[in-house]
Design an enzyme around this catalytic site. Structure first.
Site, PDB file in Angstrom:
ATOM      1  N   GLY A   1       8.844  -5.489   2.653  1.00  0.00           N
ATOM      2  CA  GLY A   1       8.840  -4.537   1.538  1.00  0.00           C
ATOM      3  C   GLY A   1       9.634  -5.073   0.357  1.00  0.00           C
TER       4      GLY A   1
ATOM      5  CG  ASN B   1      12.123  -3.187   8.535  1.00  0.00           C
ATOM      6  OD1 ASN B   1      11.236  -3.379   7.705  1.00  0.00           O
ATOM      7  ND2 ASN B   1      12.124  -3.762   9.727  1.00  0.00           N
TER       8      ASN B   1
ATOM      9  CG  ASP C   1      13.413  -1.315  12.407  1.00  0.00           C
ATOM     10  OD1 ASP C   1      12.442  -0.998  13.117  1.00  0.00           O
ATOM     11  OD2 ASP C   1      13.674  -2.484  12.073  1.00  0.00           O
TER      12      ASP C   1
ATOM     13  CB  SER D   1      -5.902  -3.693  10.561  1.00  0.00           C
ATOM     14  OG  SER D   1      -6.443  -4.941  10.230  1.00  0.00           O
TER      15      SER D   1
ATOM     16  NE  ARG E   1      -5.472 -19.165   9.096  1.00  0.00           N
ATOM     17  CZ  ARG E   1      -5.039 -18.351   8.153  1.00  0.00           C
ATOM     18  NH1 ARG E   1      -3.754 -18.192   7.970  1.00  0.00           N
ATOM     19  NH2 ARG E   1      -5.864 -17.681   7.411  1.00  0.00           N
TER      20      ARG E   1
ATOM     21  CE1 TYR F   1      -1.132  -6.472  11.483  1.00  0.00           C
ATOM     22  CE2 TYR F   1      -3.393  -7.236  11.260  1.00  0.00           C
ATOM     23  CZ  TYR F   1      -2.386  -6.351  10.925  1.00  0.00           C
ATOM     24  OH  TYR F   1      -2.649  -5.333  10.034  1.00  0.00           O
TER      25      TYR F   1
ATOM     26  CB  ILE G   1      -0.936   0.024   1.234  1.00  0.00           C
ATOM     27  CG1 ILE G   1      -1.779  -1.251   1.300  1.00  0.00           C
ATOM     28  CG2 ILE G   1      -1.840   1.251   1.197  1.00  0.00           C
ATOM     29  CD1 ILE G   1      -2.521  -1.451   2.616  1.00  0.00           C
TER      30      ILE G   1
ATOM     31  CD  GLN H   1       4.216  -9.630  11.298  1.00  0.00           C
ATOM     32  OE1 GLN H   1       4.016  -9.814  10.078  1.00  0.00           O
ATOM     33  NE2 GLN H   1       3.423 -10.137  12.208  1.00  0.00           N
TER      34      GLN H   1
ATOM     35  CB  ILE I   1     -10.216 -23.574   2.218  1.00  0.00           C
ATOM     36  CG1 ILE I   1     -10.213 -22.830   0.888  1.00  0.00           C
ATOM     37  CG2 ILE I   1     -11.276 -23.035   3.156  1.00  0.00           C
ATOM     38  CD1 ILE I   1     -11.525 -22.867   0.154  1.00  0.00           C
TER      39      ILE I   1
HETATM   40  N1  LIG Z   1      -3.158  -5.169   3.206  1.00  0.00           N
HETATM   41  C1  LIG Z   1      -4.283  -5.086   3.891  1.00  0.00           C
HETATM   42  O1  LIG Z   1      -5.276  -5.739   3.558  1.00  0.00           O
HETATM   43  C2  LIG Z   1      -4.377  -4.168   5.097  1.00  0.00           C
HETATM   44  C3  LIG Z   1      -5.628  -4.027   5.725  1.00  0.00           C
HETATM   45  C4  LIG Z   1      -5.724  -3.194   6.839  1.00  0.00           C
HETATM   46  C5  LIG Z   1      -4.617  -2.514   7.297  1.00  0.00           C
HETATM   47  N2  LIG Z   1      -3.419  -2.693   6.682  1.00  0.00           N
HETATM   48  C6  LIG Z   1      -2.270  -1.962   7.220  1.00  0.00           C
HETATM   49  O2  LIG Z   1      -1.661  -1.256   6.156  1.00  0.00           O
HETATM   50  C7  LIG Z   1      -0.269  -1.126   6.410  1.00  0.00           C
HETATM   51  C8  LIG Z   1       0.523  -1.556   5.182  1.00  0.00           C
HETATM   52  O3  LIG Z   1       0.198  -2.893   4.868  1.00  0.00           O
HETATM   53  P1  LIG Z   1       0.595  -3.592   3.477  1.00  0.00           P
HETATM   54  O4  LIG Z   1      -0.522  -4.479   3.117  1.00  0.00           O
HETATM   55  O5  LIG Z   1       1.079  -2.580   2.520  1.00  0.00           O
HETATM   56  O6  LIG Z   1       1.754  -4.547   3.960  1.00  0.00           O
HETATM   57  P2  LIG Z   1       3.292  -4.646   3.529  1.00  0.00           P
HETATM   58  O7  LIG Z   1       3.876  -5.758   4.338  1.00  0.00           O
HETATM   59  O8  LIG Z   1       3.416  -4.731   2.060  1.00  0.00           O
HETATM   60  O9  LIG Z   1       3.844  -3.245   4.027  1.00  0.00           O
HETATM   61  C9  LIG Z   1       4.378  -3.030   5.297  1.00  0.00           C
HETATM   62  C10 LIG Z   1       5.734  -2.378   5.084  1.00  0.00           C
HETATM   63  O10 LIG Z   1       6.291  -2.032   6.362  1.00  0.00           O
HETATM   64  C11 LIG Z   1       7.669  -2.354   6.325  1.00  0.00           C
HETATM   65  N3  LIG Z   1       8.123  -2.532   7.700  1.00  0.00           N
HETATM   66  C12 LIG Z   1       7.825  -3.555   8.547  1.00  0.00           C
HETATM   67  N4  LIG Z   1       8.440  -3.359   9.727  1.00  0.00           N
HETATM   68  C13 LIG Z   1       9.121  -2.196   9.631  1.00  0.00           C
HETATM   69  C14 LIG Z   1       9.946  -1.481  10.523  1.00  0.00           C
HETATM   70  N5  LIG Z   1      10.201  -1.941  11.752  1.00  0.00           N
HETATM   71  N6  LIG Z   1      10.506  -0.320  10.099  1.00  0.00           N
HETATM   72  C15 LIG Z   1      10.272   0.148   8.845  1.00  0.00           C
HETATM   73  N7  LIG Z   1       9.499  -0.504   7.950  1.00  0.00           N
HETATM   74  C16 LIG Z   1       8.934  -1.660   8.345  1.00  0.00           C
HETATM   75  C17 LIG Z   1       7.734  -3.622   5.513  1.00  0.00           C
HETATM   76  O11 LIG Z   1       9.030  -3.920   5.020  1.00  0.00           O
HETATM   77  C18 LIG Z   1       6.730  -3.329   4.413  1.00  0.00           C
HETATM   78  O12 LIG Z   1       7.340  -2.676   3.325  1.00  0.00           O
HETATM   79  C19 LIG Z   1       0.010  -1.922   7.668  1.00  0.00           C
HETATM   80  O13 LIG Z   1       0.066  -1.037   8.767  1.00  0.00           O
HETATM   81  C20 LIG Z   1      -1.190  -2.839   7.798  1.00  0.00           C
HETATM   82  O14 LIG Z   1      -1.434  -3.175   9.139  1.00  0.00           O
HETATM   83  C21 LIG Z   1      -3.271  -3.500   5.598  1.00  0.00           C
END
Ligand SMILES: NC(=O)c1ccc[n+]([C@@H]2O[C@H](COP(=O)([O-])OP(=O)(O)OC[C@H]3O[C@@H](n4cnc5c(N)ncnc54)[C@H](O)[C@@H]3O)[C@@H](O)[C@H]2O)c1
Length: 319
Positions: A36, A32, A56, A120, A271, A144, A12, A79, A203
């Site tokens: 990513g 970090n 980080d 979330s 699960r 989580y 995102i 995470q 599933i």
């Molecule tokens: N994807 C979904 O469906 C969804 C739904 C609700 C909320 N979210 C929230 O959206 C956000 C982004 O999610 P996403 O789906 O893009 O996931 P993603 O895993 O692709 O993105 C998370 C990013 O954070 C980075 N990261 C993790 N720990 C870190 C740290 N300690 N320091 C710096 N960077 C760090 C990761 O390397 C990654 O690039 C998150 O906060 C997640 O909780 C996602």
């Protein structure tokens, strides 16, 4: 504007990096590379107003070095995987709670104008009533979700204590191009990979558990509306308001990948702690932001599968 996007090399976050870099803002993408991928932002590396920082959010000294003169923080670093949070609850807590607290503290110290914290729907746990509105109890059964509740609460504490402008869009499941499934991953990418490789989707349980999916373009638009909203927003659900069962999802992916009749989903034990039903009450988002999904689920799924066939299985590049 000078904008910090934590988790900017993620699924995102990379859309936000792209949007605000193209608009000419100075974008600092902090990641970090826990999950990513350099491929998500590689096309921005040549832009003078885009800066990729490998680092980080648990490193407070680093945040102190880069936090000056910021106007906006989009906080997405986390995470994010429920399964991984079972195996690594401590890592999940350290990143999602302490990391978030560091980000808020930097915003406080440097007087950042606006923080947008990504919450979330997993904070709600299984629906006690549907659709889930913002007043639904926060009852996440897994580490989580619990960490995301703590992060939301910390945002709230900073708002009340320091009068800061922190908005909390609470996203239901988001999907679309750039969502990969290396290691842990979103169910849509996992099923797509398996089906394209002639392996049945797995599933957990009967597959009647439901999720509410929003296409990434719609999600990115919601972030922008939150950014441009004149006042701070308490938790606000961002979802389609429609539920899709995991079984229907698996069958839809089989059909869209032209594997109908050749592959069937397989069922395994449910699960522990898996959320049974998630469906957003979207009235607040419509009323306050004028936001609702434009992409219908099937159209988004087709676009995703098309992308996945071309790019989805490329090797992840970490810095
Ligand atoms: N994807 C979904 O469906 C969804 C739904 C609700 C909320 N979210 C929230 O959206 C956000 C982004 O999610 P996403 O789906 O893009 O996931 P993603 O895993 O692709 O993105 C998370 C990013 O954070 C980075 N990261 C993790 N720990 C870190 C740290 N300690 N320091 C710096 N960077 C760090 C990761 O390397 C990654 O690039 C998150 O906060 C997640 O909780 C996602």
């Amino acid at each position: 504007m000078r904008i910090l996007i934590t988790g900017g090399a993620g699924f995102i976050g990379s859309y936000l990096c792209e949007k605000y870099t193209k608009e000419g803002h100075t974008v600092l993408c902090l990641d970090n590379f826990l999950s990513g991928n350099l491929l998500n932002v590689r096309h921005l590396l040549g832009c003078r107003n885009f800066k990729l920082i490998r680092g980080d959010i648990r490193d407070f000294n680093l945040l102190e070095r880069i936090g000056h003169d910021l106007d906006i923080i989009f906080h997405l670093a986390a995470q994010i995987h429920v399964d991984r949070s079972y195996v690594e609850p401590r890592l999940t807590y350290e990143i999602n709670v302490i990391g978030t607290q560091n980000v808020l503290e930097i915003a406080r110290i440097y007087d950042v104008k606006k923080v947008i914290h990504t919450s979330s729907s997993e904070v709600y746990g299984s629906a006690q009533y549907v659709p889930i509105d913002e007043k639904h109890p926060l009852d996440a059964p897994h580490p989580y979700g619990a960490s995301k509740i703590a992060a939301d609460r910390m945002c709230n504490a900073y708002v009340i204590t320091y009068g800061m402008d922190i908005s909390i869009p609470r996203f239901f499941n988001i999907f679309g191009p750039r969502q990969r499934d290396i290691g842990y991953g979103g169910v849509i990418s996992i099923f797509t990979r398996r089906v394209l490789n002639d392996v049945p989707p797995v599933i957990y349980g009967d597959g009647k558990q439901t999720r509410d999916y929003t296409y990434i373009e719609d999600a990115a638009r919601a972030f922008d509306l939150v950014l441009n909203h004149e006042s701070r927003l308490e938790p606000i659900n961002i979802g389609s308001g429609k539920e899709v069962s995991i079984l229907d999802l698996a069958n839809m992916i089989i059909e869209l990948c032209d594997k109908k009749g050749r592959i069937e989903p397989v069922h395994v034990e449910p699960r522990i702690g898996e959320v049974k039903q998630l469906i957003a009450d979207t009235r607040k988002a419509k009323k306050v932001l004028g936001w609702e999904v434009k992409y219908d689920f099937r159209k988004g799924l087709k676009a995703f599968i098309q992308w996945y066939k071309q790019f989805g299985q490329e090797e992840r590049i970490q810095l």
